[in-house]
Write an enzyme that holds these catalytic residues in place. Structure first.
Site, PDB file in Angstrom:
ATOM      1  NE  ARG A 230      44.750  48.100  51.854  1.00 47.63           N
ATOM      2  CZ  ARG A 230      45.251  47.033  51.257  1.00 47.63           C
ATOM      3  NH1 ARG A 230      45.729  47.146  50.022  1.00 47.63           N
ATOM      4  NH2 ARG A 230      45.293  45.870  51.883  1.00 47.63           N
ATOM      5  CG  ASP A 254      44.638  47.358  41.747  1.00 40.06           C
ATOM      6  OD1 ASP A 254      43.900  46.816  40.890  1.00 40.06           O
ATOM      7  OD2 ASP A 254      44.947  46.806  42.821  1.00 40.06           O
ATOM      8  CD  GLU A 259      39.143  49.445  46.691  1.00 39.28           C
ATOM      9  OE1 GLU A 259      39.020  48.279  47.138  1.00 39.28           O
ATOM     10  OE2 GLU A 259      40.245  49.943  46.400  1.00 39.28           O
ATOM     11  CG  HIS A 278      41.782  46.370  45.694  1.00 40.57           C
ATOM     12  ND1 HIS A 278      41.422  47.068  46.826  1.00 40.57           N
ATOM     13  CD2 HIS A 278      42.977  45.787  45.998  1.00 40.57           C
ATOM     14  CE1 HIS A 278      42.344  46.910  47.761  1.00 40.57           C
ATOM     15  NE2 HIS A 278      43.298  46.127  47.275  1.00 40.57           N
ATOM     16  CB  VAL A 279      42.514  42.479  40.342  1.00 44.13           C
ATOM     17  CG1 VAL A 279      41.029  42.354  40.578  1.00 44.13           C
ATOM     18  CG2 VAL A 279      42.794  43.364  39.121  1.00 44.13           C
TER      19      VAL A 279
END
Length: 318
Positions: A230, A254, A259, A278-279
């Site tokens: 996170r 990531d 975001e 963030h994938v």
């Protein structure tokens, strides 16, 4: 009144049928998360997924809600205090992400040791060049902060690459796949050993900004930082300072504090940084694995009234 399961995620017919078969005596209802059916949710005993604007409907006194199956491993965006007050059992998607995220971690690491991130940029400019710094994962040390499903899978794969593995978690009991284990209180000591420091942590009150300037200053010179946990676990300004002025040679990221990452953010232009949006946990197997977790838990729920696996500890927030 018939018991009901309301699912806020789109599933295939086969996945929906698996849930129906695992839950005799329950009515299965699909509701669009963008326009949730509040009447259906008000009657639900079990909810799969979550959506904005449903808390008051679901969590008011008198509703039959007993169990929420989150669609993600992290649950920091859910109203944990209210769920706990109502005595609702919350389960997460821990375990769904181990394979895809560990593969992203090794994607980052392999790009760095083989300078593939630089090769891709050179290809865009038609430049045939190598600075001769290519190396390999063999003999390198991975410090894995967070030794759950993702951390454990990463450690096992690291051993296949001939790497040394160091784990960091709340207790220092040994785990398979790890050569050494440190408690979180010894994080600064642990990171000194890492050629790669891999952050797989959830975001909780204890982990927020855990990676701050003092921790980054303890990193091994020329090491790399990878964060697939996170964004809020990392002080971004301290990370940038460590990338610009040492000791970090690079970072694979990531997740981020904000975001989407703002277009003018300095991380975008840092050539030693690899960014993915963030994938890391996304995969075409995601729903199948989540449904497997849910249907297995449904077996114990029908017998004892409570699921047994992936139950969130409200005190720890994961």
């Amino acid at each position: 009144m018939a018991k009901s399961i309301v699912c806020l995620q789109s599933l295939t017919n086969e996945q929906e049928e698996a849930i129906r078969k695992a839950a005799p005596g329950f009515t299965y209802v699909h509701s669009d998360a963008k326009q949730p059916d509040l009447d259906a949710l008000a009657e639900a005993e079990i909810v799969i997924g979550w959506a904005k604007g449903i808390s008051d409907c679901l969590l008011r006194e008198g509703t039959p809600l007993r169990w929420v199956q989150a669609w993600s491993a992290g649950v920091e965006k859910l109203p944990l205090d209210r769920l706990e007050q109502r005595g609702i059992v919350l389960t997460n998607a821990s375990g769904v992400h181990a394979e895809p995220i560990s593969q992203v971690i090794f994607g980052f690491m392999l790009m760095f040791v083989r300078n593939l991130h630089t090769a891709i940029r050179n290809q865009d400019r038609h430049i045939w060049n190598s600075d001769g710094t290519e190396t390999e994962l063999t003999g390198k040390t991975a410090v894995i902060v967070g030794t759950g499903e993702i951390g454990g899978e990463t450690a096992q794969i690291a051993k296949a690459f001939g790497m040394r593995t160091v784990g960091v978690r709340r207790i220092d009991d040994p785990l398979p796949g790890f050569d050494a284990m440190y408690t979180t209180s010894r994080l600064k000591e642990a990171v000194t050993r890492g050629d790669f420091v891999i952050n797989t942590l959830p975001l909780t009150d204890e982990t927020r900004y855990l990676f701050d300037a003092s921790v980054f200053s303890a990193f091994k010179e020329g090491s790399y930082y990878i964060n697939i946990g996170r964004g809020g676990t990392t002080d971004t300004e301290a990370l940038i300072e460590a990338l610009e002025n040492g000791p970090l040679r690079g970072a694979g990221l990531d997740v981020f504090e904000t975001e989407p990452l703002p277009e003018d953010h300095p991380l975008w232009d840092m050539k030693q940084v690899i960014i993915t949006p963030h994938v890391a946990g996304l995969t075409d197997h995601y729903s199948d694995r989540l449904v497997d977790i849910f249907t297995e838990n449904m077996k114990s729920y029908l017998v004892s009234g409570a699921p047994l696996s992936n139950v969130v500890d409200y005190r720890r927030q994961y």
